[in-house]
Design a protein around this motif. Structure first.
Motif, PDB file in Angstrom:
ATOM      1  N   GLY A   1      63.826  -0.586  -3.630  1.00  0.00           N
ATOM      2  CA  GLY A   1      65.134  -0.586  -2.980  1.00  0.00           C
ATOM      3  C   GLY A   1      65.092   0.091  -1.618  1.00  0.00           C
ATOM      4  O   GLY A   1      64.270   0.969  -1.364  1.00  0.00           O
ATOM      5  N   GLN A   2      66.006  -0.344  -0.781  1.00  0.00           N
ATOM      6  CA  GLN A   2      66.067   0.181   0.580  1.00  0.00           C
ATOM      7  C   GLN A   2      66.406   1.673   0.600  1.00  0.00           C
ATOM      8  O   GLN A   2      65.792   2.444   1.343  1.00  0.00           O
ATOM      9  CB  GLN A   2      67.094  -0.620   1.376  1.00  0.00           C
ATOM     10  N   ASP A   3      67.392   2.096  -0.185  1.00  0.00           N
ATOM     11  CA  ASP A   3      67.801   3.507  -0.165  1.00  0.00           C
ATOM     12  C   ASP A   3      66.661   4.431  -0.562  1.00  0.00           C
ATOM     13  O   ASP A   3      66.429   5.458   0.086  1.00  0.00           O
ATOM     14  CB  ASP A   3      69.004   3.741  -1.087  1.00  0.00           C
TER      15      ASP A   3
ATOM     16  N   THR B   1      63.430   3.832  -0.427  1.00  0.00           N
ATOM     17  CA  THR B   1      62.365   3.764   0.573  1.00  0.00           C
ATOM     18  C   THR B   1      62.726   4.588   1.805  1.00  0.00           C
ATOM     19  O   THR B   1      61.906   5.372   2.304  1.00  0.00           O
ATOM     20  CB  THR B   1      62.074   2.298   0.963  1.00  0.00           C
TER      21      THR B   1
ATOM     22  N   VAL C   1      62.089  -4.103  -1.412  1.00  0.00           N
ATOM     23  CA  VAL C   1      63.530  -4.174  -1.235  1.00  0.00           C
ATOM     24  C   VAL C   1      64.022  -5.507  -1.790  1.00  0.00           C
ATOM     25  O   VAL C   1      63.484  -6.561  -1.426  1.00  0.00           O
ATOM     26  CB  VAL C   1      63.879  -4.042   0.264  1.00  0.00           C
TER      27      VAL C   1
ATOM     28  N   TYR D   1      61.955  -9.952  -3.802  1.00  0.00           N
ATOM     29  CA  TYR D   1      61.653  -8.689  -3.117  1.00  0.00           C
ATOM     30  C   TYR D   1      60.857  -8.931  -1.841  1.00  0.00           C
ATOM     31  O   TYR D   1      60.031  -9.833  -1.770  1.00  0.00           O
ATOM     32  CB  TYR D   1      60.829  -7.762  -4.021  1.00  0.00           C
TER      33      TYR D   1
END
Length: 177
Positions: free
Chosen positions: A46-48, A50, A77, A86
């Protein structure tokens, strides 16, 4: 300029040094590295997660003897309309003791088998080492080099996120920093 990278991965340090020497050709740029805790799982999802890993690396590496600290974190992500669902993205956080700026690299998809194994709890790096037969591929040319037949290597991919994170510093009058 004295900079610390929150990782002992030589690819990350090389990318930081390459970009900063281009941005500041008239200055001596010294890039050091130290291993720090990212505060996120070894394989961020996930972006958050990372981004948080990159920020944590930058902040955990920082001390007042440095002008800037840099954290770089890769993660998978979720992205709709992709084969696997992803995309691998590499985020860079740059910290000066007060503020953080962020940048992201070009993203790419791993083969479906790789993503399936990651979702079972394995790290991309280990799976790609097995797939390519190269130990520590991520500390060398990187999976992106293998998947692009050498058209882009991990240093180049890492340089992208470092450069993007430097945009506010390069334009401090526009960003009011």
């Amino acid at each position: 300029m004295k900079v610390i990278v929150g990782s002992k991965n030589p690819v990350k340090s090389r990318a930081v040094e390459n970009i900063l020497k281009k941005i500041y050709p008239e200055q001596e740029v010294e890039v050091l590295s130290r291993e720090v805790d990212s505060g996120v799982p070894d394989q961020p999802l996930g972006q958050d997660e990372t981004i948080q890993g990159a920020v944590n690396r930058a902040k955990n590496a920082y001390s007042e003897e440095f002008d800037l600290s840099v954290g770089i974190e890769s993660g998978l992500v979720p992205v709709k309309e992709t084969i696997t669902g992803y995309v691998d993205m590499q985020w860079c956080a740059i910290y000066d003791g007060e503020k953080v700026t962020l940048g992201v690299s070009a993203g790419f998809e791993y083969p479906p088998h790789v993503v399936e194994e990651v979702l079972k709890g394995r790290e991309v790096g280990h799976i790609m080492d097995e797939l390519t037969g190269v130990d520590n591929l991520g500390k060398k040319r990187g999976a992106v080099s293998f998947l692009t037949d050498g058209l882009l290597d991990r240093v180049g991919n890492s340089e992208q996120c470092v450069l993007m994170a430097m945009v506010p510093w390069m334009n401090s009058d526009l960003y009011k920093i």
